[in-house]
Design a protein around this motif. Sequence first.
Motif, PDB file in Angstrom:
ATOM      1  N   LEU A 191       0.827  -1.209   0.000  1.00  0.00           N
ATOM      2  CA  LEU A 191       0.000   0.000   0.000  1.00  0.00           C
ATOM      3  C   LEU A 191       0.864   1.263   0.000  1.00  0.00           C
ATOM      4  CD1 LEU A 191      -2.913  -0.986   2.411  1.00  0.00           C
ATOM      5  CD2 LEU A 191      -3.107  -0.385  -0.010  1.00  0.00           C
ATOM      6  N   MET A 192       1.941   1.239   0.775  1.00  0.00           N
ATOM      7  CA  MET A 192       2.832   2.393   0.792  1.00  0.00           C
ATOM      8  C   MET A 192       3.496   2.602  -0.569  1.00  0.00           C
ATOM      9  SD  MET A 192       4.676   1.986   4.524  1.00  0.00           S
ATOM     10  CE  MET A 192       5.843   3.291   4.100  1.00  0.00           C
ATOM     11  N   GLN A 193       3.884   1.499  -1.229  1.00  0.00           N
ATOM     12  CA  GLN A 193       4.490   1.594  -2.553  1.00  0.00           C
ATOM     13  C   GLN A 193       3.525   2.228  -3.549  1.00  0.00           C
ATOM     14  OE1 GLN A 193       7.800   0.570  -3.490  1.00  0.00           O
ATOM     15  NE2 GLN A 193       7.921   0.682  -1.267  1.00  0.00           N
ATOM     16  N   LEU A 194       2.262   1.838  -3.451  1.00  0.00           N
ATOM     17  CA  LEU A 194       1.273   2.351  -4.385  1.00  0.00           C
ATOM     18  C   LEU A 194       1.005   3.826  -4.131  1.00  0.00           C
ATOM     19  CD1 LEU A 194      -1.197  -0.694  -4.289  1.00  0.00           C
ATOM     20  CD2 LEU A 194       0.402  -0.101  -6.119  1.00  0.00           C
ATOM     21  N   GLU A 195       0.983   4.241  -2.856  1.00  0.00           N
ATOM     22  CA  GLU A 195       0.749   5.640  -2.524  1.00  0.00           C
ATOM     23  C   GLU A 195       1.900   6.524  -2.985  1.00  0.00           C
ATOM     24  OE1 GLU A 195       0.154   5.552   1.639  1.00  0.00           O
ATOM     25  OE2 GLU A 195      -1.868   4.683   1.518  1.00  0.00           O
TER      26      GLU A 195
END
Length: 301
Positions: free
Chosen positions: A295-299
């Motif tokens: 999720l952090m990578q996508l954000e």
Amino acid sequence: MSYDHMIAPRRFLPSIPSLLALEAVDRLGSASAAAEDLSLTQSAISRQLKQLEEQMGVDLIARDQMRMQLTPAGTGFAKEARAILTRLAQASVKLRANPDGGSFTLSILPSFGLHWLAPRLKEFAASHPGITVNLHTHNLPFSFDAGTAQAAIHYGTRDWPGVEYLPLMPKHVLPVCAPGLMDGPVARPAELLDYPLLHLETHPDCWEQWFHLHDVPAAKLRGMLFDQSSAMTQGAVHGLGVALLPDFLAENEIAQGRLALAMEGAAVSLGEYFLVWPADHAEEYPLIKFREWLLMQLEEG
């Protein structure tokens, strides 16, 4: 005390040696071959199977045959035993490699996993040193029934029953070809029908979807078929035709001069990438931390 996940009574649990004997006879077709495979005597194989039959109260061996053959019930039970033994062996390997339990196996689509995910895993490993991600590649269709993975990268739509989804990103594709295949990018989508089109075995209707999005009638398109995006990419590089490649793969090849756009314009979406996992793995710590990291990578983009 919860009884939801209690193991069955011991009288229903056969010994591992008897399951190994049954699985080997089913796989190899004879008691002698099973004995050689397991480094046992034929009499030991027969004894294990007899004990298993007595415990289960079911005939597993067709004794009216000249050679040892399993009954239909025995064959079905051997198939279940093989899956269980495979999972147990894999769990043993994981335990030895990660005694603290901080590992899980992720099954990945080769193109997305190797070109988008793998370059980012170094950061995950650095921020989560106690967790090991083991990667297996797969092509669609894929099933968790084999028990080899706790999560997978899935492409398409939310059409997979019994799993939980984390949307990752749309699959944006670009039409590309070898620089020498055409004089320059075509002006209209319909012009690509004049060139050989390369197809992916797992998504054979991609070109038809692409033409539909551009309002071009196209059905039952033919052309070379490839089992993986990497093979299709090489086919395009060597001038075999025009390929629809994910933008992260196409842009890398274009930047290195191996491929060129077959038509100018923005990439179009033909589906979505998801991280999926069975509900019974949802609360496993390594998988929770991996989902949070994704999720952090996508954000961050």
